[in-house]
Write a protein that holds these residues in place. Structure first.
Motif, PDB file in Angstrom:
ATOM      1  N   ARG A 259       0.836  -1.217   0.000  1.00  0.00           N
ATOM      2  CA  ARG A 259       0.000   0.000   0.000  1.00  0.00           C
ATOM      3  C   ARG A 259       0.868   1.263   0.000  1.00  0.00           C
ATOM      4  NH1 ARG A 259      -4.374   0.540   4.717  1.00  0.00           N
ATOM      5  NH2 ARG A 259      -2.456   0.657   5.933  1.00  0.00           N
ATOM      6  N   ASN A 260       1.921   1.253   0.833  1.00  0.00           N
ATOM      7  CA  ASN A 260       2.754   2.452   0.946  1.00  0.00           C
ATOM      8  C   ASN A 260       3.597   2.715  -0.298  1.00  0.00           C
ATOM      9  OD1 ASN A 260       1.764   2.915   3.476  1.00  0.00           O
ATOM     10  ND2 ASN A 260       3.410   1.788   4.499  1.00  0.00           N
ATOM     11  N   LYS A 261       4.069   1.622  -0.925  1.00  0.00           N
ATOM     12  CA  LYS A 261       4.979   1.815  -2.063  1.00  0.00           C
ATOM     13  C   LYS A 261       4.254   1.946  -3.395  1.00  0.00           C
ATOM     14  CE  LYS A 261       8.966  -0.447  -0.011  1.00  0.00           C
ATOM     15  NZ  LYS A 261       9.753  -1.674   0.056  1.00  0.00           N
ATOM     16  N   ASN A 262       2.955   1.688  -3.407  1.00  0.00           N
ATOM     17  CA  ASN A 262       2.233   1.711  -4.687  1.00  0.00           C
ATOM     18  C   ASN A 262       0.997   2.588  -4.613  1.00  0.00           C
ATOM     19  OD1 ASN A 262       3.673  -0.637  -6.307  1.00  0.00           O
ATOM     20  ND2 ASN A 262       3.365  -1.377  -4.219  1.00  0.00           N
ATOM     21  N   ASP A 263       1.123   3.704  -3.930  1.00  0.00           N
ATOM     22  CA  ASP A 263      -0.061   4.555  -3.734  1.00  0.00           C
ATOM     23  C   ASP A 263      -0.624   5.084  -5.052  1.00  0.00           C
ATOM     24  OD1 ASP A 263       2.250   6.029  -3.942  1.00  0.00           O
ATOM     25  OD2 ASP A 263       1.510   7.693  -2.726  1.00  0.00           O
TER      26      ASP A 263
ATOM     27  N   ARG B  81      -3.307   1.945  -9.949  1.00  0.00           N
ATOM     28  CA  ARG B  81      -4.710   2.180 -10.298  1.00  0.00           C
ATOM     29  C   ARG B  81      -5.696   1.473  -9.347  1.00  0.00           C
ATOM     30  NH1 ARG B  81      -7.131   0.712 -16.256  1.00  0.00           N
ATOM     31  NH2 ARG B  81      -9.221   1.515 -15.915  1.00  0.00           N
ATOM     32  N   TYR B  82      -5.331   0.242  -8.957  1.00  0.00           N
ATOM     33  CA  TYR B  82      -6.276  -0.555  -8.157  1.00  0.00           C
ATOM     34  C   TYR B  82      -5.817  -0.730  -6.710  1.00  0.00           C
ATOM     35  CZ  TYR B  82      -8.073  -1.585 -12.793  1.00  0.00           C
ATOM     36  OH  TYR B  82      -8.588  -1.465 -14.063  1.00  0.00           O
ATOM     37  N   ILE B  83      -5.024   0.219  -6.202  1.00  0.00           N
ATOM     38  CA  ILE B  83      -4.494   0.076  -4.836  1.00  0.00           C
ATOM     39  C   ILE B  83      -5.635   0.004  -3.810  1.00  0.00           C
ATOM     40  CG2 ILE B  83      -4.162   2.573  -4.393  1.00  0.00           C
ATOM     41  CD1 ILE B  83      -1.763  -0.247  -3.342  1.00  0.00           C
ATOM     42  N   GLY B  84      -6.750   0.646  -4.118  1.00  0.00           N
ATOM     43  CA  GLY B  84      -7.905   0.647  -3.201  1.00  0.00           C
ATOM     44  C   GLY B  84      -8.449  -0.747  -2.941  1.00  0.00           C
TER      45      GLY B  84
ATOM     46  N   PHE C 127       6.783 -11.270  -2.954  1.00  0.00           N
ATOM     47  CA  PHE C 127       5.334 -11.110  -2.830  1.00  0.00           C
ATOM     48  C   PHE C 127       4.906  -9.640  -2.913  1.00  0.00           C
ATOM     49  CE2 PHE C 127       1.712 -10.077  -0.117  1.00  0.00           C
ATOM     50  CZ  PHE C 127       0.714 -10.824  -0.711  1.00  0.00           C
ATOM     51  N   ALA C 128       5.509  -8.792  -2.070  1.00  0.00           N
ATOM     52  CA  ALA C 128       5.055  -7.390  -2.006  1.00  0.00           C
ATOM     53  C   ALA C 128       5.283  -6.657  -3.343  1.00  0.00           C
ATOM     54  CB  ALA C 128       5.703  -6.666  -0.838  1.00  0.00           C
ATOM     55  N   PRO C 129       6.505  -6.726  -3.921  1.00  0.00           N
ATOM     56  CA  PRO C 129       6.666  -6.051  -5.223  1.00  0.00           C
ATOM     57  C   PRO C 129       5.780  -6.635  -6.315  1.00  0.00           C
ATOM     58  CG  PRO C 129       8.694  -7.205  -4.586  1.00  0.00           C
ATOM     59  CD  PRO C 129       7.784  -7.219  -3.411  1.00  0.00           C
ATOM     60  N   MET C 130       5.528  -7.936  -6.244  1.00  0.00           N
ATOM     61  CA  MET C 130       4.676  -8.597  -7.243  1.00  0.00           C
ATOM     62  C   MET C 130       3.234  -8.097  -7.127  1.00  0.00           C
ATOM     63  SD  MET C 130       4.314 -10.865  -9.592  1.00  0.00           S
ATOM     64  CE  MET C 130       2.984 -11.815 -10.307  1.00  0.00           C
ATOM     65  N   LEU C 131       2.704  -8.102  -5.895  1.00  0.00           N
ATOM     66  CA  LEU C 131       1.321  -7.643  -5.711  1.00  0.00           C
ATOM     67  C   LEU C 131       1.215  -6.164  -6.071  1.00  0.00           C
ATOM     68  CD1 LEU C 131      -1.586  -8.119  -4.827  1.00  0.00           C
ATOM     69  CD2 LEU C 131      -0.871  -7.884  -2.446  1.00  0.00           C
ATOM     70  N   GLY C 132       2.232  -5.398  -5.688  1.00  0.00           N
ATOM     71  CA  GLY C 132       2.239  -3.968  -6.024  1.00  0.00           C
ATOM     72  C   GLY C 132       2.178  -3.760  -7.529  1.00  0.00           C
TER      73      GLY C 132
ATOM     74  N   HIS D  95      -1.385  -2.332 -10.604  1.00  0.00           N
ATOM     75  CA  HIS D  95      -1.439  -1.350 -11.707  1.00  0.00           C
ATOM     76  C   HIS D  95      -2.319  -1.884 -12.839  1.00  0.00           C
ATOM     77  CE1 HIS D  95       1.657   1.548 -10.346  1.00  0.00           C
ATOM     78  NE2 HIS D  95       2.121   0.486  -9.693  1.00  0.00           N
ATOM     79  N   HIS D  96      -2.604  -3.193 -12.819  1.00  0.00           N
ATOM     80  CA  HIS D  96      -3.324  -3.823 -13.939  1.00  0.00           C
ATOM     81  C   HIS D  96      -4.637  -4.484 -13.534  1.00  0.00           C
ATOM     82  CE1 HIS D  96       0.286  -3.377 -16.436  1.00  0.00           C
ATOM     83  NE2 HIS D  96       0.924  -3.635 -15.310  1.00  0.00           N
ATOM     84  N   ALA D  97      -4.733  -4.913 -12.295  1.00  0.00           N
ATOM     85  CA  ALA D  97      -5.930  -5.661 -11.866  1.00  0.00           C
ATOM     86  C   ALA D  97      -6.217  -5.420 -10.392  1.00  0.00           C
ATOM     87  CB  ALA D  97      -5.711  -7.160 -12.105  1.00  0.00           C
TER      88      ALA D  97
END
Lengths: 208, 246
Positions: A102-106, A109-112, B51-56, B60-62
């Motif tokens: 959550r913190n690194k990808n604010d 598009r779909y972070i919510g 895991f974390a970088p992958m989910l992050g 962006h796509h889903a």
């Protein structure tokens, strides 16, 4: 993350240590039970002179049985607590990693869409923490009960010395049983004291 | 973590990898996702550390809830040791993996995700309107092993077959087959245990129409390089550690 892992290992080591401390108690309690059974035979052989000692041997055996059951109950609770601690650690680990996403990808598009997963994991953490606290209370109560059992054992050891003093020719043999019980009580109390210290460590390390 | 679209016609194939922030000392891996409408399949989603970088990167796509299916080609930690974390993120998802690994994979922590065992002969799965095939690749390198083939996109996700152990700066695609051989030769000779299994797989895969062969490590083979790889792999003697003992 490193300190969290270290903290978790300490918690698990503390729980395993309680089980290890009390396993040695099991062997000692078994020895006392055996000695009590021998004492029964001795007091039976001593006829009228051993009459006063017979109920004492019953008590000693009962105390030994209680100690063995107590160790079994404590081990079961420690195992249950370890399982909860593992589940809690998994939830904490997942929450931290989700939080990092959550913190690194604010700007993603779909972070919510992470929020439901985070709430769910947070709920698991809360439930695990509550379950841990309950189990810690249970474990503490079991150790206290064992402590009380040892107080009774010491009292019985003292009484048995007075009783054995009247048993003349069997005095030495019966005194030996009383001494065994006394030594076992001291040993078990030491182990209980160590277990309390380990339990304190688990309790301290459970609070995040 | 970088994300690259390999295919985008009705549904998408996205490759995730080349993470510049990857912890030192762990092998670099490629993860793949098929995104079709409201559903997504993650293939060989990786180890705990990615895991974390992958989910992050996925977000962006889903959306999280779009990831309905996971696939593990086999049981290795770089393939699926993140399972315990996915299990908490996607409690309603299905894991498609070789049937023989179920009891082993559950050691990673799987309390919620449903295990969908793939039989030895392979099977199919539909991700929304997209039909995918699980192609047997047993003993390449694990004793229960599958690849994923998409006949519409003409992509074969080939697990460890075609893998090369390279840095995170290496290009995504093989751009000179002959120069690429030294980067993958030792891996295939050592990790692949059986010439018989290798030839059986090659025979099966030669029947597929493949535009991209996408391994779990290293670079993707495109167009004629797919055939070049199959020809090269066919003549390669594998299982060399046994020979070294003689």
């Amino acid at each position: 993350m490193t300190s969290s892992k270290h903290h978790a290992e300490d918690k698990f080591v503390a729980l395993a240590s309680i089980a290890a401390e009390l396993n040695s108690v099991m062997a000692v309690a078994w020895g006392v039970s055996l000695a009590a059974k021998n004492a029964k035979v001795i007091s039976a052989q001593s006829g009228d002179k051993g009459l006063g000692f017979q109920p004492i041997t019953e008590f000693i055996d009962e105390i030994a049985q209680q100690a063995m059951q107590g160790v079994q109950d404590i081990n079961n609770e420690a195992l249950h607590l370890t399982k909860i601690a593992v589940a809690e650690q998994r939830s904490v680990d997942a929450f931290r990693r989700f939080d990092s996403v959550r913190n690194k990808n604010d700007k993603a598009r779909y972070i919510g869409s992470m929020s439901i997963a985070m709430q769910r994991v947070e709920q698991h953490m809360l439930e695990s923490t509550q379950a841990m606290k309950k189990s810690l209370r249970n474990l503490n109560a079991l150790l206290e009960s064992m402590d009380e059992c040892m107080l009774s054992a010491r009292a019985i050891a003292s009484v048995s010395r007075i009783v054995t003093s009247n048993a003349q020719e069997y005095r030495d043999k019966l005194a030996l049983v009383a001494d065994d019980l006394d030594k076992a009580t001291v040993f078990i109390k030491e182990k209980l004291s160590d277990s309390y210290q380990h339990l304190k460590n688990v309790d301290m390390r459970s609070s995040r | 973590m970088k994300a690259t679209k390999l295919f985008d016609q009705g549904h998408q194939w996205i490759m995730f990898g080349r993470d510049p922030d990857k912890p030192q000392g762990i092998i670099d891996t490629n993860q793949y996702m098929v995104l079709a409408g409201n559903r997504a399949l993650l293939m060989d989603p990786g180890g705990i550390e990615v895991f974390a970088p992958m989910l992050g990167a996925i977000l962006h796509h889903a959306k999280v809830e779009q990831i309905t299916d996971l696939f593990a080609s086999h049981q290795d930690p770089d393939i699926i040791s993140s399972l315990g974390l996915w299990d908490q993120a996607l409690p309603h998802a299905k894991l498609h993996a070789p049937w023989i690994w179920e009891g082993f994979l559950r050691h990673f922590g799987m309390n919620n995700i449903q295990y969908a065992p793939i039989p030895d002969e392979g099977s199919r799965v539909s991700i929304g309107p997209v039909d995918l095939e699980f192609i047997p690749a047993h003993y390449l390198h694990a004793s229960g092993n599958f690849h994923v083939y998409d006949p519409k996109a003409k992509i074969l996700m080939s697990g460890d077959v075609g893998a090369a152990l390279e840095s995170t700066e290496s290009p995504l695609f093989v751009d000179g087959f002959e120069e690429h051989i030294p980067k993958m030769k030792m891996f295939h000779q050592r990790w692949m245990p059986s010439n018989r299994a290798k030839n059986d797989w090659i025979k099966r895969v030669r029947q597929l129409d493949i535009e991209y062969m996408a391994p779990q490590h290293g670079r993707i083979f495109k167009g004629d390089d797919v055939k070049r790889f199959l020809d090269w792999f066919e003549q390669l003697d594998v299982g060399v550690a046994i020979q070294a003992e003689k």
